[in-house]
Design a protein around this motif. Structure first.
Motif, mmCIF file in Angstrom:
data_model
loop_
_atom_site.group_PDB
_atom_site.id
_atom_site.type_symbol
_atom_site.label_atom_id
_atom_site.label_comp_id
_atom_site.label_asym_id
_atom_site.label_seq_id
_atom_site.Cartn_x
_atom_site.Cartn_y
_atom_site.Cartn_z
ATOM 1 N N VAL A 21 35.068 29.299 10.123
ATOM 2 C CA VAL A 21 33.778 29.120 9.787
ATOM 3 C C VAL A 21 33.570 28.105 9.249
ATOM 4 O O VAL A 21 34.134 26.775 9.000
ATOM 5 N N PRO A 22 32.116 27.899 9.528
ATOM 6 C CA PRO A 22 31.238 26.239 9.711
ATOM 7 C C PRO A 22 31.608 26.067 8.131
ATOM 8 O O PRO A 22 30.668 26.537 7.355
ATOM 9 N N GLY A 23 31.897 25.107 7.792
ATOM 10 C CA GLY A 23 31.662 24.234 6.307
ATOM 11 C C GLY A 23 33.551 24.360 5.959
ATOM 12 O O GLY A 23 33.085 23.618 4.614
ATOM 13 N N ALA A 24 33.560 25.540 6.347
ATOM 14 C CA ALA A 24 34.526 25.475 5.159
ATOM 15 C C ALA A 24 35.796 24.588 5.475
ATOM 16 O O ALA A 24 36.263 24.047 6.017
ATOM 17 N N PRO A 25 36.631 24.207 3.957
ATOM 18 C CA PRO A 25 37.102 23.568 3.808
ATOM 19 C C PRO A 25 38.744 23.647 4.014
ATOM 20 O O PRO A 25 39.247 24.025 4.190
ATOM 21 N N LEU A 26 38.950 22.598 5.168
ATOM 22 C CA LEU A 26 40.719 22.083 5.769
ATOM 23 C C LEU A 26 41.345 21.285 4.583
ATOM 24 O O LEU A 26 42.034 20.688 4.111
ATOM 25 N N VAL A 27 42.146 23.169 3.960
ATOM 26 C CA VAL A 27 42.794 22.367 2.984
ATOM 27 C C VAL A 27 44.002 21.955 3.359
ATOM 28 O O VAL A 27 45.399 23.334 3.530
ATOM 29 N N TRP A 73 28.682 24.521 23.880
ATOM 30 C CA TRP A 73 28.502 23.070 23.158
ATOM 31 C C TRP A 73 29.599 23.306 21.677
ATOM 32 O O TRP A 73 29.917 22.096 21.413
ATOM 33 N N GLU A 74 28.789 24.287 21.417
ATOM 34 C CA GLU A 74 29.901 24.363 20.133
ATOM 35 C C GLU A 74 31.233 24.048 19.351
ATOM 36 O O GLU A 74 31.550 23.681 18.611
ATOM 37 N N GLN A 75 31.951 25.117 20.961
ATOM 38 C CA GLN A 75 33.344 25.108 21.234
ATOM 39 C C GLN A 75 34.150 23.330 21.312
ATOM 40 O O GLN A 75 35.173 22.494 20.875
ATOM 41 N N ILE A 76 33.249 22.326 21.355
ATOM 42 C CA ILE A 76 33.578 20.393 21.663
ATOM 43 C C ILE A 76 32.442 19.965 20.480
ATOM 44 O O ILE A 76 32.635 19.338 20.372
ATOM 45 N N SER A 125 27.637 21.393 17.629
ATOM 46 C CA SER A 125 26.448 22.224 16.187
ATOM 47 C C SER A 125 27.544 22.446 15.659
ATOM 48 O O SER A 125 28.390 21.954 14.613
ATOM 49 N N ARG A 126 26.019 22.784 14.702
ATOM 50 C CA ARG A 126 26.835 22.331 13.015
ATOM 51 C C ARG A 126 27.413 24.043 11.914
ATOM 52 O O ARG A 126 27.913 24.326 11.472
ATOM 53 N N SER A 127 27.025 25.152 13.434
ATOM 54 C CA SER A 127 27.294 26.426 12.917
ATOM 55 C C SER A 127 28.653 26.896 13.538
ATOM 56 O O SER A 127 29.046 28.119 13.273
ATOM 57 N N PHE A 128 29.928 25.884 13.726
ATOM 58 C CA PHE A 128 30.893 25.855 13.508
ATOM 59 C C PHE A 128 32.111 24.665 14.293
ATOM 60 O O PHE A 128 31.175 23.491 14.582
ATOM 61 N N ASP A 129 32.947 24.901 12.874
ATOM 62 C CA ASP A 129 33.885 23.329 12.975
ATOM 63 C C ASP A 129 34.709 23.157 13.819
ATOM 64 O O ASP A 129 36.050 23.584 13.770
ATOM 65 N N ALA A 130 33.994 22.485 14.698
ATOM 66 C CA ALA A 130 35.357 22.594 16.187
ATOM 67 C C ALA A 130 36.292 21.687 15.791
ATOM 68 O O ALA A 130 37.412 21.759 16.487
ATOM 69 N N LYS A 131 36.019 19.946 14.614
ATOM 70 C CA LYS A 131 36.963 19.311 13.894
ATOM 71 C C LYS A 131 38.323 20.976 13.729
ATOM 72 O O LYS A 131 39.526 20.372 13.417
ATOM 73 N N ARG A 132 38.073 21.046 12.713
ATOM 74 C CA ARG A 132 38.668 22.247 11.799
ATOM 75 C C ARG A 132 39.945 23.189 13.054
ATOM 76 O O ARG A 132 40.819 23.361 13.389
#
Length: 323
Positions: free
Chosen positions: A66-72, A296-299, A302-309
């Motif tokens: 989920v975009p923007g969801a915190p990685l706790v 492109w979201e995969q890397i 885009s802000r609509s997918f949390d790639a870092k998480r």
């Protein structure tokens, strides 16, 4: 203190105790699984015995980031046994710009993984060269690393470069695992159409070559070339191959305007896709799961997918698998 307040206090205390016990059970269970996998590895005859345990398979809910969801995180995850190498795709780059203007292909991914304690390297490959050329570059860069083995996480064409280098350039001894994301293992009709168009304009292709814009890689991504590629490039023993599928399936999910023509074309000709690669072409080895993300979201573009998480989840699972 009133009776009600006393009861509330006891309830809160009970909730805290239960939460601590559950957390402790989870930690002990994960430590037990890692120890068991380590013992199995030690009993084996070497890397050829490495497999991804089915019980640790990435599930669909885990990958629907989920975009923007915190990685706790209560603490930093266990590091991977081997460093992680990020390999970029066609027309990609390791990084561009300088200082604050620097932009990496995997946007923010390396910084996130390093902050979590992982060792990460970025492969630097020719943007549009052939698979064999890019594979040779990847092999040289990995061989130059001090680590005995590495885990490759590759996006798009980077997965094909890695497969070629592992099978034909002796990299099998240096790679513990290869995870591909949005990789056209069976080619893509978009490359078929583009290669046909450029082929009709040989002067245009020669002009691109003189300008240093070699497009051999585009031809390598055609369905016909990839059919031959898969016949010659077989999986190497001792390397664990897995893939993550990127697709746009949810009704109403917006598609990047630049990818929309390719998405619509592929939807008519090859079915579900990520705007560049059909879903069926992305499958290779153990399919770990699927993410609702375009190419492109995969890397992280885009802000609509949390790639870092998403990449943090992948790295954590690599560590749990003993890689």
């Amino acid at each position: 203190m009133s009776l009600e307040a006393t009861r509330l206090l006891w309830v809160l205390l009970l909730v805290v105790i239960v939460a601590v016990v559950l957390l402790r059970v989870r930690v002990v269970r994960r430590a037990f699984l890692r120890a068991r996998e380590r013992r199995q590895l030690e009993k084996s005859n070497g890397p050829a015995a490495l497999v991804v345990p089915r019980t640790r398979r990435l599930t669909l809910p885990e990958l629907m980031v989920v975009p923007g969801a915190p990685l706790v995180l209560l603490k930093k995850p266990a590091p991977t046994r081997h460093p992680i190498v990020l390999a970029h795709g066609y027309l990609g780059f390791a990084s561009l710009g300088v200082h604050r203007a620097r932009r990496e292909y995997f946007v923010g991914v390396r910084n996130r993984l390093e902050a979590l304690g992982y060792t990460v390297h970025l492969a630097r490959l020719s943007p549009a060269a052939s698979i064999s050329v890019r594979a040779a570059q990847l092999a040289r860069q990995i061989e130059a690393l001090r680590s005995e083995r590495v885990n490759i996480i590759a996006h798009s064409m980077g997965g094909l470069d890695a497969r070629y280098a592992i099978t034909h350039l002796g990299l099998h001894a240096r790679v513990a695992s290869l995870t591909t994301i949005g990789t056209p293992h069976r080619g893509t009709p978009i490359a078929d159409t583009s290669a046909m168009f450029i082929g009709d304009w040989p002067k245009f292709r020669r002009m691109l070559d003189k300008m240093g814009a070699n497009v051999d890689g585009l031809y390598d991504l055609t369905t016909l070339r990839m059919e031959e590629f898969n016949r010659l490039v077989t999986d190497a023993a001792g390397v664990v191959y897995s893939s993550v599928i990127g697709a746009i399936r949810r009704v109403g999910k917006p598609v990047n305007p630049l990818l929309l023509p390719g998405y619509s074309y592929l939807l008519r000709t090859a079915g579900e896709n990520d705007g560049v690669v059909p879903v069926e072409s992305q499958k290779w080895g153990e399919v770990l799961g699927e993410i609702e993300a375009d190419h492109w979201e995969q890397i992280g573009w885009s802000r609509s997918f949390d790639a870092k998480r998403f990449y943090a989840i992948l790295a954590e699972h690599l560590a749990e698998w003993g890689f």
